[in-house]
Scaffold this motif. Sequence first.
Motif, PDB file in Angstrom:
ATOM      1  N   LEU A 114      99.112  20.213 -10.111  1.00 49.74           N
ATOM      2  CA  LEU A 114      97.951  19.513  -9.560  1.00 49.74           C
ATOM      3  C   LEU A 114      98.117  19.297  -8.067  1.00 49.74           C
ATOM      4  O   LEU A 114      97.169  19.478  -7.277  1.00 49.74           O
ATOM      5  CB  LEU A 114      97.779  18.166 -10.265  1.00 49.74           C
ATOM      6  N   PHE A 115      99.332  18.922  -7.635  1.00 52.75           N
ATOM      7  CA  PHE A 115      99.609  18.718  -6.212  1.00 52.75           C
ATOM      8  C   PHE A 115      99.397  20.004  -5.429  1.00 52.75           C
ATOM      9  O   PHE A 115      98.798  19.994  -4.326  1.00 52.75           O
ATOM     10  CB  PHE A 115     101.039  18.221  -6.047  1.00 52.75           C
ATOM     11  N   LEU A 116      99.854  21.123  -5.975  1.00 52.73           N
ATOM     12  CA  LEU A 116      99.710  22.396  -5.267  1.00 52.73           C
ATOM     13  C   LEU A 116      98.256  22.840  -5.172  1.00 52.73           C
ATOM     14  O   LEU A 116      97.883  23.593  -4.255  1.00 52.73           O
ATOM     15  CB  LEU A 116     100.535  23.478  -5.970  1.00 52.73           C
ATOM     16  N   SER A 117      97.425  22.394  -6.112  1.00 49.20           N
ATOM     17  CA  SER A 117      96.026  22.811  -6.118  1.00 49.20           C
ATOM     18  C   SER A 117      95.154  21.969  -5.202  1.00 49.20           C
ATOM     19  O   SER A 117      93.986  22.315  -4.981  1.00 49.20           O
ATOM     20  CB  SER A 117      95.480  22.761  -7.542  1.00 49.20           C
ATOM     21  N   ALA A 125     103.116  30.244 -13.067  1.00 45.57           N
ATOM     22  CA  ALA A 125     102.629  29.082 -12.328  1.00 45.57           C
ATOM     23  C   ALA A 125     103.821  28.241 -11.876  1.00 45.57           C
ATOM     24  O   ALA A 125     104.741  27.995 -12.661  1.00 45.57           O
ATOM     25  CB  ALA A 125     101.703  28.249 -13.211  1.00 45.57           C
ATOM     26  N   PRO A 126     103.850  27.786 -10.616  1.00 40.62           N
ATOM     27  CA  PRO A 126     104.969  26.954 -10.153  1.00 40.62           C
ATOM     28  C   PRO A 126     105.187  25.712 -11.005  1.00 40.62           C
ATOM     29  O   PRO A 126     106.324  25.290 -11.229  1.00 40.62           O
ATOM     30  CB  PRO A 126     104.557  26.586  -8.725  1.00 40.62           C
ATOM     31  N   GLY A 127     104.100  25.108 -11.488  1.00 41.38           N
ATOM     32  CA  GLY A 127     104.235  23.949 -12.368  1.00 41.38           C
ATOM     33  C   GLY A 127     104.960  24.294 -13.652  1.00 41.38           C
ATOM     34  O   GLY A 127     105.764  23.506 -14.153  1.00 41.38           O
ATOM     35  N   ALA A 128     104.699  25.489 -14.182  1.00 37.96           N
ATOM     36  CA  ALA A 128     105.410  25.947 -15.374  1.00 37.96           C
ATOM     37  C   ALA A 128     106.883  26.177 -15.059  1.00 37.96           C
ATOM     38  O   ALA A 128     107.754  25.888 -15.879  1.00 37.96           O
ATOM     39  CB  ALA A 128     104.770  27.223 -15.906  1.00 37.96           C
ATOM     40  N   GLY A 129     107.161  26.691 -13.861  1.00 36.01           N
ATOM     41  CA  GLY A 129     108.546  26.886 -13.449  1.00 36.01           C
ATOM     42  C   GLY A 129     109.304  25.574 -13.373  1.00 36.01           C
ATOM     43  O   GLY A 129     110.452  25.475 -13.813  1.00 36.01           O
ATOM     44  N   LEU A 176     120.812  24.616  -3.207  1.00 37.19           N
ATOM     45  CA  LEU A 176     120.573  25.950  -3.762  1.00 37.19           C
ATOM     46  C   LEU A 176     119.106  26.136  -4.163  1.00 37.19           C
ATOM     47  O   LEU A 176     118.547  27.223  -3.984  1.00 37.19           O
ATOM     48  CB  LEU A 176     121.475  26.187  -4.967  1.00 37.19           C
ATOM     49  N   THR A 177     118.491  25.089  -4.699  1.00 40.00           N
ATOM     50  CA  THR A 177     117.070  25.183  -5.039  1.00 40.00           C
ATOM     51  C   THR A 177     116.234  25.415  -3.788  1.00 40.00           C
ATOM     52  O   THR A 177     115.285  26.212  -3.807  1.00 40.00           O
ATOM     53  CB  THR A 177     116.603  23.903  -5.756  1.00 40.00           C
ATOM     54  N   SER A 178     116.576  24.755  -2.701  1.00 39.39           N
ATOM     55  CA  SER A 178     115.870  24.972  -1.435  1.00 39.39           C
ATOM     56  C   SER A 178     116.015  26.408  -0.974  1.00 39.39           C
ATOM     57  O   SER A 178     115.058  27.018  -0.477  1.00 39.39           O
ATOM     58  CB  SER A 178     116.423  24.022  -0.353  1.00 39.39           C
ATOM     59  N   GLY A 179     117.211  26.965  -1.142  1.00 33.01           N
ATOM     60  CA  GLY A 179     117.431  28.331  -0.704  1.00 33.01           C
ATOM     61  C   GLY A 179     116.714  29.364  -1.555  1.00 33.01           C
ATOM     62  O   GLY A 179     116.243  30.383  -1.043  1.00 33.01           O
ATOM     63  N   VAL A 180     116.618  29.109  -2.859  1.00 33.74           N
ATOM     64  CA  VAL A 180     116.021  30.094  -3.774  1.00 33.74           C
ATOM     65  C   VAL A 180     114.520  29.905  -3.927  1.00 33.74           C
ATOM     66  O   VAL A 180     113.749  30.871  -3.907  1.00 33.74           O
ATOM     67  CB  VAL A 180     116.707  30.025  -5.160  1.00 33.74           C
ATOM     68  N   LEU A 181     114.072  28.662  -4.079  1.00 38.17           N
ATOM     69  CA  LEU A 181     112.669  28.384  -4.395  1.00 38.17           C
ATOM     70  C   LEU A 181     111.927  27.622  -3.308  1.00 38.17           C
ATOM     71  O   LEU A 181     110.718  27.413  -3.433  1.00 38.17           O
ATOM     72  CB  LEU A 181     112.582  27.599  -5.708  1.00 38.17           C
ATOM     73  N   GLY A 182     112.627  27.190  -2.271  1.00 34.49           N
ATOM     74  CA  GLY A 182     111.975  26.482  -1.177  1.00 34.49           C
ATOM     75  C   GLY A 182     112.200  24.981  -1.249  1.00 34.49           C
ATOM     76  O   GLY A 182     112.432  24.415  -2.323  1.00 34.49           O
ATOM     77  N   THR A 183     112.113  24.338  -0.085  1.00 38.54           N
ATOM     78  CA  THR A 183     112.370  22.906  -0.003  1.00 38.54           C
ATOM     79  C   THR A 183     111.334  22.098  -0.778  1.00 38.54           C
ATOM     80  O   THR A 183     111.657  21.076  -1.388  1.00 38.54           O
ATOM     81  CB  THR A 183     112.374  22.456   1.468  1.00 38.54           C
ATOM     82  N   GLN A 184     110.078  22.537  -0.758  1.00 39.75           N
ATOM     83  CA  GLN A 184     109.031  21.810  -1.489  1.00 39.75           C
ATOM     84  C   GLN A 184     109.353  21.757  -2.974  1.00 39.75           C
ATOM     85  O   GLN A 184     109.226  20.702  -3.618  1.00 39.75           O
ATOM     86  CB  GLN A 184     107.675  22.476  -1.267  1.00 39.75           C
TER      87      GLN A 184
END
Length: 313
Positions: free
Chosen positions: A309-312, A258-262, A107-115
């Motif tokens: 940090l990884f996303l940046s 921010a995705p990290g905050a999410g 479900l997380t992959s479907g809503v927010l993406g596999t990454q």
Amino acid sequence: MVVPAQGIETLRFTLANLISIAPFLLVSIAVAAYAGASGADGLIARAFTGAPLVMIAVAALAGGLSPFCSCGVIPLIAALLAMGVPLSAVMAFWLASPVMDPSMFVLTSGVLGTQFALAKTLAGVGLGVFGGLVVLAVGAMGGLRDPLRAGVGNGGCGASKVRTVQPVVWAFWRDPARMGKFRAEAVKTTLFLAKWLTLAFMLESLMLAWVPADLIAQTLGGEGLAPIGIATLVGVPAYLNGYAALPLVGGLIGQGMAPGAGLAFLVAGGVTSLPAAITVWALVKREVFALYIAIALTGSLVSGLLFQLFLSL
């Protein structure tokens, strides 16, 4: 009913999102039902044998990948502690289990993406390992003896998964009783997920309509420690349910969070949500409870920072 125009829009938004996530929903239901019918959830018992460091690593992996529901984790933990399983291994499982399971991953992959789903899985397992090592170090110094409160039982029915390790029947459909269990588990999981996801998408629709996007961007957007720290703390009282939180976080990220905050919000909320925290408080002594909260918040904050940090990069 109070605001008919918004009510119609919310209904349309909810139905559209439920339809879009239906394939992931069906897979997650099948995974949960298969685990229950085949007895694969009983494999968790094998995580609590061996050398302490190996036990912590395996328990964290088992917690991050196990299909246990939140209502079954606490009795199981009580059983493990009452049976003398080291607190370090139990804590590793305890911290990792609410963060991720196979259904949640789909479900997380479907809503927010596999990454994001992979990051949440690594955060859960990493949090479990971190917590287990901290408890092991504190125990080596003579602390945290007899973690259960006086009078706490041995886990009731949840203990059976540990006391009696049953063989896994992968081809469960050949057994009528297991087929019945599969159908019952599928219906229960469907109703559970449908209820929470419907509520979540309704709340997301109202949030998008009424919560100013610039407020979200200012408070939880951008780089640095502050947005992730705020999300970690807010995740404790604001967290509804692991499944319901996914669309809400998706909507917040769409508004500038921010995705990290999410990720920090999801991890902190999953481990230290108020219902779970109240149950833990009743189960273990105060020093164990305090350490559990401190590890959960610290690990959630670090997970969010590392993901950002990884996303940046």
